[in-house]
Motif scaffolding. Sequence first.
Motif, PDB file in Angstrom:
ATOM      1  N   THR A 163      -2.604   4.861  -6.359  1.00  0.00           N
ATOM      2  CA  THR A 163      -2.548   6.302  -6.159  1.00  0.00           C
ATOM      3  C   THR A 163      -2.016   6.586  -4.764  1.00  0.00           C
ATOM      4  N   PRO A 164      -1.699   7.840  -4.441  1.00  0.00           N
ATOM      5  CA  PRO A 164      -1.308   8.149  -3.061  1.00  0.00           C
ATOM      6  C   PRO A 164      -2.379   7.716  -2.057  1.00  0.00           C
ATOM      7  N   ALA A 165      -3.656   7.871  -2.427  1.00  0.00           N
ATOM      8  CA  ALA A 165      -4.736   7.473  -1.531  1.00  0.00           C
ATOM      9  C   ALA A 165      -4.737   5.969  -1.290  1.00  0.00           C
ATOM     10  N   LEU A 166      -4.481   5.179  -2.338  1.00  0.00           N
ATOM     11  CA  LEU A 166      -4.453   3.731  -2.157  1.00  0.00           C
ATOM     12  C   LEU A 166      -3.299   3.310  -1.262  1.00  0.00           C
ATOM     13  N   LEU A 167      -2.136   3.933  -1.430  1.00  0.00           N
ATOM     14  CA  LEU A 167      -0.997   3.576  -0.577  1.00  0.00           C
ATOM     15  C   LEU A 167      -1.297   3.891   0.880  1.00  0.00           C
ATOM     16  N   ARG A 168      -2.007   4.990   1.129  1.00  0.00           N
ATOM     17  CA  ARG A 168      -2.397   5.300   2.510  1.00  0.00           C
ATOM     18  C   ARG A 168      -3.347   4.244   3.054  1.00  0.00           C
ATOM     19  N   ARG A 169      -4.268   3.796   2.221  1.00  0.00           N
ATOM     20  CA  ARG A 169      -5.226   2.775   2.648  1.00  0.00           C
ATOM     21  C   ARG A 169      -4.526   1.443   2.927  1.00  0.00           C
ATOM     22  N   VAL A 170      -3.554   1.094   2.083  1.00  0.00           N
ATOM     23  CA  VAL A 170      -2.815  -0.145   2.287  1.00  0.00           C
ATOM     24  C   VAL A 170      -2.046  -0.098   3.601  1.00  0.00           C
ATOM     25  N   GLU A 171      -1.424   1.036   3.875  1.00  0.00           N
ATOM     26  CA  GLU A 171      -0.665   1.182   5.126  1.00  0.00           C
ATOM     27  C   GLU A 171      -1.558   1.054   6.349  1.00  0.00           C
ATOM     28  N   SER A 172      -2.805   1.522   6.244  1.00  0.00           N
ATOM     29  CA  SER A 172      -3.711   1.494   7.391  1.00  0.00           C
ATOM     30  C   SER A 172      -4.479   0.185   7.494  1.00  0.00           C
ATOM     31  N   GLY A 173      -4.286  -0.727   6.518  1.00  0.00           N
ATOM     32  CA  GLY A 173      -4.927  -2.031   6.586  1.00  0.00           C
ATOM     33  C   GLY A 173      -6.404  -2.008   6.253  1.00  0.00           C
ATOM     34  N   GLY A 174      -6.805  -1.216   5.264  1.00  0.00           N
ATOM     35  CA  GLY A 174      -8.210  -1.108   4.891  1.00  0.00           C
ATOM     36  C   GLY A 174      -8.651  -2.208   3.942  1.00  0.00           C
ATOM     37  N   VAL A 175      -9.827  -2.020   3.343  1.00  0.00           N
ATOM     38  CA  VAL A 175     -10.396  -2.999   2.419  1.00  0.00           C
ATOM     39  C   VAL A 175      -9.479  -3.212   1.222  1.00  0.00           C
ATOM     40  N   SER A 176      -8.865  -2.135   0.731  1.00  0.00           N
ATOM     41  CA  SER A 176      -7.968  -2.250  -0.429  1.00  0.00           C
ATOM     42  C   SER A 176      -6.831  -3.222  -0.149  1.00  0.00           C
ATOM     43  N   GLU A 177      -6.332  -3.211   1.079  1.00  0.00           N
ATOM     44  CA  GLU A 177      -5.240  -4.099   1.444  1.00  0.00           C
ATOM     45  C   GLU A 177      -5.684  -5.557   1.369  1.00  0.00           C
ATOM     46  N   LYS A 178      -6.928  -5.832   1.761  1.00  0.00           N
ATOM     47  CA  LYS A 178      -7.460  -7.206   1.701  1.00  0.00           C
ATOM     48  C   LYS A 178      -7.635  -7.653   0.250  1.00  0.00           C
ATOM     49  N   GLU A 179      -8.148  -6.759  -0.598  1.00  0.00           N
ATOM     50  CA  GLU A 179      -8.292  -7.078  -2.014  1.00  0.00           C
ATOM     51  C   GLU A 179      -6.930  -7.379  -2.639  1.00  0.00           C
ATOM     52  N   LEU A 180      -5.959  -6.535  -2.337  1.00  0.00           N
ATOM     53  CA  LEU A 180      -4.614  -6.724  -2.882  1.00  0.00           C
ATOM     54  C   LEU A 180      -4.019  -8.057  -2.440  1.00  0.00           C
ATOM     55  N   GLU A 200       8.045   4.699  -4.723  1.00  0.00           N
ATOM     56  CA  GLU A 200       7.129   5.003  -3.621  1.00  0.00           C
ATOM     57  C   GLU A 200       6.229   3.816  -3.310  1.00  0.00           C
ATOM     58  N   ILE A 201       5.828   3.097  -4.345  1.00  0.00           N
ATOM     59  CA  ILE A 201       5.001   1.910  -4.129  1.00  0.00           C
ATOM     60  C   ILE A 201       5.780   0.857  -3.350  1.00  0.00           C
ATOM     61  N   ARG A 202       7.042   0.627  -3.741  1.00  0.00           N
ATOM     62  CA  ARG A 202       7.862  -0.382  -3.068  1.00  0.00           C
ATOM     63  C   ARG A 202       8.079  -0.061  -1.598  1.00  0.00           C
ATOM     64  N   SER A 203       8.130   1.223  -1.258  1.00  0.00           N
ATOM     65  CA  SER A 203       8.357   1.599   0.139  1.00  0.00           C
ATOM     66  C   SER A 203       7.178   1.218   1.022  1.00  0.00           C
ATOM     67  N   VAL A 204       6.004   1.050   0.433  1.00  0.00           N
ATOM     68  CA  VAL A 204       4.806   0.659   1.172  1.00  0.00           C
ATOM     69  C   VAL A 204       4.515  -0.824   1.005  1.00  0.00           C
ATOM     70  N   SER A 205       4.647  -1.323  -0.244  1.00  0.00           N
ATOM     71  CA  SER A 205       4.375  -2.733  -0.537  1.00  0.00           C
ATOM     72  C   SER A 205       5.433  -3.260  -1.502  1.00  0.00           C
ATOM     73  N   PRO A 206       6.493  -3.875  -0.990  1.00  0.00           N
ATOM     74  CA  PRO A 206       7.537  -4.406  -1.871  1.00  0.00           C
ATOM     75  C   PRO A 206       6.999  -5.402  -2.893  1.00  0.00           C
ATOM     76  N   LEU A 207       6.027  -6.229  -2.508  1.00  0.00           N
ATOM     77  CA  LEU A 207       5.470  -7.196  -3.453  1.00  0.00           C
ATOM     78  C   LEU A 207       4.762  -6.502  -4.610  1.00  0.00           C
ATOM     79  N   LEU A 208       3.976  -5.505  -4.303  1.00  0.00           N
ATOM     80  CA  LEU A 208       3.265  -4.774  -5.351  1.00  0.00           C
ATOM     81  C   LEU A 208       4.231  -3.946  -6.184  1.00  0.00           C
ATOM     82  N   GLY A 209       5.181  -3.287  -5.537  1.00  0.00           N
ATOM     83  CA  GLY A 209       6.138  -2.437  -6.238  1.00  0.00           C
ATOM     84  C   GLY A 209       7.092  -3.199  -7.124  1.00  0.00           C
TER      85      GLY A 209
END
Length: 234
Positions: A163-180, A200-209
């Motif tokens: 979601t948009p919220a998850l992409l924000r969390r991934v960019e900020s290096g939160g817990v979601s980023e560690k799980e991913l 939009e996902i690829r712009s934040v995480s190419p591997l996930l996108g």
Amino acid sequence: MRCTAPSQGHRTRSGAAACPVHGGSSYRSSYPSYPSPSNYASPTPARSGGGSGSSSGGGGSRSARPRWSPANSPVAYTSDEVAALDRYRSKVEAIGPRAKSYDLFLCHAWDDRRGIATELHNLLEAEDVSVWFSERDIILGQPFMREIDKGLAKTRIGLVLITPALLRRVESGGVSEKELSELLSRDLLIPVAHEVTYGEIRSVSPLLGSRNGLSTEEDSLEDIAKKIAELIAL
């Protein structure tokens, strides 16, 4: 009367029904859907493999039947969805059933925990899928990161609600980023996009996108839960 699609979108049932021109039960079969205005900037074609595109389910008619789907299944698949999900099915089959484990680890943004993440969790459990979900499985007072670590160890495969919220969390290096990071490293992750495009996902995480998956822009959350349940059933 004017069609509301260019300004309000027709991505949801309620949005389609509210249109004075194309509302009603015949909408989906007679009129193409429009993305929301925020997605107009960079439309991309549908994908059938690991390449680029807005999502994996948009290509082809909904007449394909994956090898793992029962003949009496109530959900329909596109050929792109079958191609995208086959790699995850192979992983599930390779892992097989495990004692004292969950079927899925639900990775999600903290902001979504009481909204869309809980809704998806409940729909999956209604389909007899056992889900490790931090909102339910971490008891107040337990060490948060250690419980997540144990949850990852107990699950056969991961599902990430993007979601948009998850992409924000991934960019900020939160817990979601560690799980991913953990789930991506083991190649055990099914993506479900909600209110975001794969571009939009690829712009934040190419591997996930780069991973094909499912999207609420193309399927209802109920149908997505049914497809995931079929995908992981052994």
